[in-house]
Enzyme design. Structure first.
Site, mmCIF file in Angstrom:
data_model
loop_
_atom_site.group_PDB
_atom_site.id
_atom_site.type_symbol
_atom_site.label_atom_id
_atom_site.label_comp_id
_atom_site.label_asym_id
_atom_site.label_seq_id
_atom_site.Cartn_x
_atom_site.Cartn_y
_atom_site.Cartn_z
ATOM 1 N N HIS A 56 0.831 -1.209 0.000
ATOM 2 C CA HIS A 56 0.000 0.000 0.000
ATOM 3 C C HIS A 56 0.864 1.257 0.000
ATOM 4 C CE1 HIS A 56 0.584 1.239 4.265
ATOM 5 N NE2 HIS A 56 0.616 -0.061 4.529
ATOM 6 N N CYS A 94 3.698 -4.379 6.551
ATOM 7 C CA CYS A 94 3.245 -4.223 5.167
ATOM 8 C C CYS A 94 4.402 -3.833 4.249
ATOM 9 C CB CYS A 94 2.150 -3.155 5.085
ATOM 10 S SG CYS A 94 0.560 -3.700 5.742
#
Length: 206
Positions: A163, A180
């Protein structure tokens, strides 16, 4: 220093090797196969045994042949160069993510369509390695655990996702994610988000 080490001395080693054109990417602080190959190239030029690891003699020769790296040389803001794709990335539609070069390459049938810089989790919240698939996507998402925005999220492993990160865009590699795969180029990721489909392969490797 040897294969598998990860610390600030490795980062300095890579920056010094880069000054001498033996290391062609941004320093990562991780001693992997590319670093070992660069060390061997330096050792060959110096007439030293080609071990691929750094003993005292190799380090002293490197210190003599290079200068103390600047802060920008240790953590450059320039785009990282892709490494050789992992074998698992050579077929089909794949987000090929390298921890060593800190890059994401969007590949279709072995060809790189686009690429971008990425950063990963810290030692306490590491990004998982292995072969996964895109489980679901969300153009706008806020982490339910950390309550931080995760635009253009593509989830691949139990809450870990590729992301956009405004923190990565602002602070670069001075920070880390909570596991992430952070991207700092919003425009590139937006275009990638539109191309990637649920079920596409994700490979995270060193």
């Amino acid at each position: 220093m040897k294969d598998g080490d990860e610390n600030e001395q490795v980062r300095e080693l890579q920056a010094r090797l880069r000054q001498l054109h033996h290391f062609d990417r941004a320093p990562t602080g991780f001693y992997g196969t590319m670093t070992a190959g660069s060390v061997k190239a330096f050792q060959k030029k110096q007439g030293l045994p080609l071990t691929g690891s750094v003993d005292l003699t190799t380090w002293e020769r490197l210190l003599a042949a290079s200068r103390k790296p600047t802060a920008d040389e240790l953590r450059p803001s320039t785009t990282n160069q892709l490494d050789t794709p992992d074998a698992r990335c050579m077929t089909g539609r794949v987000l090929c993510i390298s921890k060593e070069s800190r890059t994401l390459a969007w590949m279709i049938d072995g060809k790189v369509v686009s690429s971008m810089d990425v950063r990963f989790g810290s030692e306490n919240t590491p990004t998982r390695e292995g072969t996964f698939s895109v489980e679901w996507k969300a153009r706008k998402w806020t982490s339910t655990i950390y309550h931080t925005p995760m635009p253009y999220a593509m989830f691949f492993s139990r809450g870990q996702a590729v992301h956009y990160s405004s923190d990565f865009a602002a602070r670069g590699y001075a920070g880390a994610s909570h596991g992430c795969v952070n991207v700092r180029d919003r425009a590139k990721l937006s275009a990638l988000f539109d191309q990637v489909k649920v079920g596409d392969k994700v490979v995270v490797h060193w």
